[in-house]
Design a protein around this motif. Sequence first.
Motif, PDB file in Angstrom:
ATOM      1  N   LEU A 183      79.214  28.592  60.730  1.00 29.88           N
ATOM      2  CA  LEU A 183      78.260  28.375  61.814  1.00 29.88           C
ATOM      3  C   LEU A 183      78.979  27.705  62.983  1.00 29.88           C
ATOM      4  CD1 LEU A 183      75.044  27.190  59.944  1.00 29.88           C
ATOM      5  CD2 LEU A 183      75.361  29.331  61.186  1.00 29.88           C
ATOM      6  N   LYS A 184      78.990  28.371  64.117  1.00 29.26           N
ATOM      7  CA  LYS A 184      79.735  27.880  65.272  1.00 29.26           C
ATOM      8  C   LYS A 184      78.771  27.225  66.264  1.00 29.26           C
ATOM      9  CE  LYS A 184      83.660  29.294  63.736  1.00 29.26           C
ATOM     10  NZ  LYS A 184      84.632  28.301  63.252  1.00 29.26           N
ATOM     11  N   PRO A 185      79.080  25.996  66.672  1.00 30.04           N
ATOM     12  CA  PRO A 185      78.161  25.274  67.561  1.00 30.04           C
ATOM     13  C   PRO A 185      78.307  25.682  69.027  1.00 30.04           C
ATOM     14  CG  PRO A 185      79.993  23.864  66.949  1.00 30.04           C
ATOM     15  CD  PRO A 185      80.190  25.155  66.216  1.00 30.04           C
ATOM     16  N   LEU A 186      77.169  25.853  69.685  1.00 29.24           N
ATOM     17  CA  LEU A 186      77.116  25.987  71.133  1.00 29.24           C
ATOM     18  C   LEU A 186      76.510  24.702  71.678  1.00 29.24           C
ATOM     19  CD1 LEU A 186      75.840  29.665  71.543  1.00 29.24           C
ATOM     20  CD2 LEU A 186      78.191  28.828  71.401  1.00 29.24           C
ATOM     21  N   LEU A 187      77.108  24.185  72.746  1.00 29.26           N
ATOM     22  CA  LEU A 187      76.741  22.875  73.255  1.00 29.26           C
ATOM     23  C   LEU A 187      76.448  22.952  74.749  1.00 29.26           C
ATOM     24  CD1 LEU A 187      79.731  21.000  71.560  1.00 29.26           C
ATOM     25  CD2 LEU A 187      77.409  21.198  70.638  1.00 29.26           C
ATOM     26  N   THR A 188      75.863  21.881  75.261  1.00 30.05           N
ATOM     27  CA  THR A 188      75.634  21.762  76.695  1.00 30.05           C
ATOM     28  C   THR A 188      75.713  20.289  77.063  1.00 30.05           C
ATOM     29  OG1 THR A 188      74.183  22.441  78.517  1.00 30.05           O
ATOM     30  CG2 THR A 188      73.108  21.563  76.539  1.00 30.05           C
ATOM     31  N   MET A 189      75.611  19.993  78.342  1.00 32.54           N
ATOM     32  CA  MET A 189      75.504  18.609  78.802  1.00 32.54           C
ATOM     33  C   MET A 189      74.039  18.346  79.127  1.00 32.54           C
ATOM     34  SD  MET A 189      78.458  17.054  78.744  1.00 32.54           S
ATOM     35  CE  MET A 189      78.154  15.631  79.783  1.00 32.54           C
ATOM     36  N   ARG A 190      73.505  17.275  78.532  1.00 30.23           N
ATOM     37  CA  ARG A 190      72.105  16.914  78.780  1.00 30.23           C
ATOM     38  C   ARG A 190      72.007  15.401  78.882  1.00 30.23           C
ATOM     39  NH1 ARG A 190      69.668  19.212  74.385  1.00 30.23           N
ATOM     40  NH2 ARG A 190      69.709  21.226  75.456  1.00 30.23           N
ATOM     41  N   GLU A 191      71.451  14.919  79.989  1.00 27.16           N
ATOM     42  CA  GLU A 191      71.305  13.479  80.221  1.00 27.16           C
ATOM     43  C   GLU A 191      72.638  12.751  80.054  1.00 27.16           C
ATOM     44  OE1 GLU A 191      68.148  12.121  77.712  1.00 27.16           O
ATOM     45  OE2 GLU A 191      66.616  13.244  78.813  1.00 27.16           O
ATOM     46  N   GLY A 192      73.703  13.402  80.539  1.00 31.63           N
ATOM     47  CA  GLY A 192      75.016  12.775  80.545  1.00 31.63           C
ATOM     48  C   GLY A 192      75.771  12.813  79.246  1.00 31.63           C
ATOM     49  N   LEU A 201      76.144  32.187  63.573  1.00 29.87           N
ATOM     50  CA  LEU A 201      77.028  32.590  62.492  1.00 29.87           C
ATOM     51  C   LEU A 201      78.190  33.402  63.043  1.00 29.87           C
ATOM     52  CD1 LEU A 201      77.361  32.545  59.391  1.00 29.87           C
ATOM     53  CD2 LEU A 201      76.136  34.725  59.327  1.00 29.87           C
ATOM     54  N   GLY A 202      79.402  32.841  62.989  1.00 33.12           N
ATOM     55  CA  GLY A 202      80.612  33.554  63.395  1.00 33.12           C
ATOM     56  C   GLY A 202      80.954  33.354  64.857  1.00 33.12           C
ATOM     57  N   ALA A 203      82.257  33.332  65.148  1.00 29.10           N
ATOM     58  CA  ALA A 203      82.738  33.064  66.500  1.00 29.10           C
ATOM     59  C   ALA A 203      82.340  34.159  67.477  1.00 29.10           C
ATOM     60  CB  ALA A 203      84.258  32.898  66.480  1.00 29.10           C
ATOM     61  N   ASN A 204      82.462  35.438  67.070  1.00 33.67           N
ATOM     62  CA  ASN A 204      82.154  36.526  67.993  1.00 33.67           C
ATOM     63  C   ASN A 204      80.685  36.508  68.405  1.00 33.67           C
ATOM     64  OD1 ASN A 204      84.786  37.475  67.984  1.00 33.67           O
ATOM     65  ND2 ASN A 204      84.429  38.932  66.312  1.00 33.67           N
ATOM     66  N   ARG A 205      79.809  36.283  67.449  1.00 36.34           N
ATOM     67  CA  ARG A 205      78.386  36.217  67.781  1.00 36.34           C
ATOM     68  C   ARG A 205      78.095  35.005  68.657  1.00 36.34           C
ATOM     69  NH1 ARG A 205      75.310  37.545  62.021  1.00 36.34           N
ATOM     70  NH2 ARG A 205      75.972  39.730  61.844  1.00 36.34           N
ATOM     71  N   ALA A 206      78.773  33.912  68.383  1.00 31.32           N
ATOM     72  CA  ALA A 206      78.564  32.701  69.178  1.00 31.32           C
ATOM     73  C   ALA A 206      78.954  32.931  70.632  1.00 31.32           C
ATOM     74  CB  ALA A 206      79.364  31.546  68.597  1.00 31.32           C
ATOM     75  N   LEU A 207      80.057  33.619  70.858  1.00 32.88           N
ATOM     76  CA  LEU A 207      80.491  33.875  72.229  1.00 32.88           C
ATOM     77  C   LEU A 207      79.558  34.861  72.926  1.00 32.88           C
ATOM     78  CD1 LEU A 207      84.366  33.921  71.772  1.00 32.88           C
ATOM     79  CD2 LEU A 207      82.942  32.122  72.777  1.00 32.88           C
ATOM     80  N   ARG A 208      79.026  35.827  72.183  1.00 32.14           N
ATOM     81  CA  ARG A 208      78.036  36.728  72.782  1.00 32.14           C
ATOM     82  C   ARG A 208      76.781  35.946  73.188  1.00 32.14           C
ATOM     83  NH1 ARG A 208      79.852  40.466  68.832  1.00 32.14           N
ATOM     84  NH2 ARG A 208      78.110  39.983  67.439  1.00 32.14           N
ATOM     85  N   THR A 213      73.320  33.511  77.288  1.00 34.49           N
ATOM     86  CA  THR A 213      72.685  32.307  77.828  1.00 34.49           C
ATOM     87  C   THR A 213      73.098  32.087  79.279  1.00 34.49           C
ATOM     88  OG1 THR A 213      72.684  31.308  75.629  1.00 34.49           O
ATOM     89  CG2 THR A 213      72.346  29.828  77.490  1.00 34.49           C
ATOM     90  N   ALA A 214      74.375  32.333  79.582  1.00 38.16           N
ATOM     91  CA  ALA A 214      74.851  32.184  80.957  1.00 38.16           C
ATOM     92  C   ALA A 214      74.124  33.136  81.894  1.00 38.16           C
ATOM     93  CB  ALA A 214      76.359  32.412  81.011  1.00 38.16           C
ATOM     94  N   VAL A 215      73.944  34.362  81.460  1.00 34.05           N
ATOM     95  CA  VAL A 215      73.244  35.352  82.294  1.00 34.05           C
ATOM     96  C   VAL A 215      71.799  34.914  82.542  1.00 34.05           C
ATOM     97  CG1 VAL A 215      72.414  37.734  82.383  1.00 34.05           C
ATOM     98  CG2 VAL A 215      74.740  37.250  81.577  1.00 34.05           C
ATOM     99  N   ARG A 216      71.149  34.407  81.501  1.00 34.30           N
ATOM    100  CA  ARG A 216      69.770  33.928  81.680  1.00 34.30           C
ATOM    101  C   ARG A 216      69.721  32.749  82.640  1.00 34.30           C
ATOM    102  NH1 ARG A 216      69.476  34.530  76.112  1.00 34.30           N
ATOM    103  NH2 ARG A 216      69.515  32.263  75.808  1.00 34.30           N
ATOM    104  N   ARG A 217      70.690  31.838  82.532  1.00 35.19           N
ATOM    105  CA  ARG A 217      70.686  30.667  83.401  1.00 35.19           C
ATOM    106  C   ARG A 217      70.928  31.058  84.867  1.00 35.19           C
ATOM    107  NH1 ARG A 217      71.568  25.704  80.536  1.00 35.19           N
ATOM    108  NH2 ARG A 217      70.390  25.928  78.589  1.00 35.19           N
ATOM    109  N   ALA A 218      71.676  32.122  85.111  1.00 36.04           N
ATOM    110  CA  ALA A 218      71.880  32.584  86.487  1.00 36.04           C
ATOM    111  C   ALA A 218      70.553  33.027  87.097  1.00 36.04           C
ATOM    112  CB  ALA A 218      72.896  33.714  86.519  1.00 36.04           C
ATOM    113  N   ASP A 219      69.729  33.696  86.325  1.00 34.20           N
ATOM    114  CA  ASP A 219      68.346  34.008  86.692  1.00 34.20           C
ATOM    115  C   ASP A 219      68.238  34.725  88.038  1.00 34.20           C
ATOM    116  OD1 ASP A 219      65.594  34.023  86.237  1.00 34.20           O
ATOM    117  OD2 ASP A 219      65.287  32.122  87.300  1.00 34.20           O
ATOM    118  N   GLY A 220      69.172  35.636  88.289  1.00 36.57           N
ATOM    119  CA  GLY A 220      69.097  36.449  89.499  1.00 36.57           C
ATOM    120  C   GLY A 220      69.492  35.735  90.780  1.00 36.57           C
TER     121      GLY A 220
END
Length: 278
Positions: A183-192, A201-208, A213-220
Motif C-alpha cells: 500500500l503506497k501512501p499519497l500525501l498532501t500539505m494541510r494546516e502546515g 495498492l502498488g506504486a503504478n496505481r498510486a501514481l495514476r 487528483t492533480a487534474v481534478r485540483r486544476a478544475d479547468g
Amino acid sequence: MRVAVVTDSTASLPAELAAQWRLRVVPVQVSIDGHLDDEGRIPHAAVLDALRAGRAVSTEPPAAAAFFWAYQQAAADGADAVVSLHISARQSKTYEHALEAARQSTIPVHVLDSGTSGMSMGYAAAAAARVAAAGGDPERVMATLAKRLDDSSELIYVDTLEYLRKGGRIGAAAKLIGSALSLKPLLTMREGQIAPLDKVLGANRALRRLADTAVRRADGREVDVAVEHVGAPDQAKMLLDEITPRIPRTRVAIITEVSSALAIHLGPGALGITISPA
C-alpha cells in the motif's frame, strides 16, 4: 517603493526561474555524517547515496544571520522593503530564524509562513516577485502570495513513510504507518503539516491516482504545474507527460528536483505534483 522577495531553498525553485525574477533564496543546511553545509554545496547525488546507505543525514534551518545578510544585501541593492516567504513553521524553525533577522534589519521585512513547501511555495514566490518587479508595494505582494498559497495543491507520493518518521515530519500521516508494504501512501500539505490523502495498492496505481487528483485540483483553471522528484527524473517526466494534456489551461509546466532538505525527509523515489492557479 522597491520590494525584494526572499524565500528559502525548500521552495525547490529551478535556479533559472529564481534568477529570472531576482528572487533571493537562502539555503537550508544539510548534514551528512556530522558535516554541515548549505544544501547547494552538496550534490543531490551525494545526499541520495547517503540516504540509501543509511548514513546519518539531517537538516538544519538557515541561521538568523543568513537571513539578516540577505535582507541587508537587498537594502544595499536598493530595496525599500522585503517580503520573506518560508517553509511551514510546523515543519521547520526557518520561519522563526527569519523573524529574528527581520527584527534587526535596517529596512522593513515582512516574514510570512507559507504553510507548505516545494513548488507551491516556489510558484507563489515567483508570482510575488513579478508583482514586486512591476512596482507593487508590500501589501500587494503579500496579497499575491496569500492568493497563490490558498489556491495551490501540493500532492506527494512516497515509496515509504520511514524517512518522514525518522525526520519527525510525519504529522497526521502517522496513522498510515503499519500499512502493508504494497500500500503506497499519497500525501498532501494541510494546516502546515504532512497529511494523508489516500493509500493505493502498488506504486503504478498510486501514481495514476496522483495524476488523476492533480487534474481534478486544476478544475479547468489556468494553472502553473510542477512535477518534483527525489532522484526519479524519468518517472517525473512520465507524470508530467500524463497530466499536461489533461490540463488544457496549463500556463507553465516544469520538472524540478526537490530541495535536498526536503529529499532527506521524503526519501529516494518520492514524487510530487504542484498545481498553482495563476
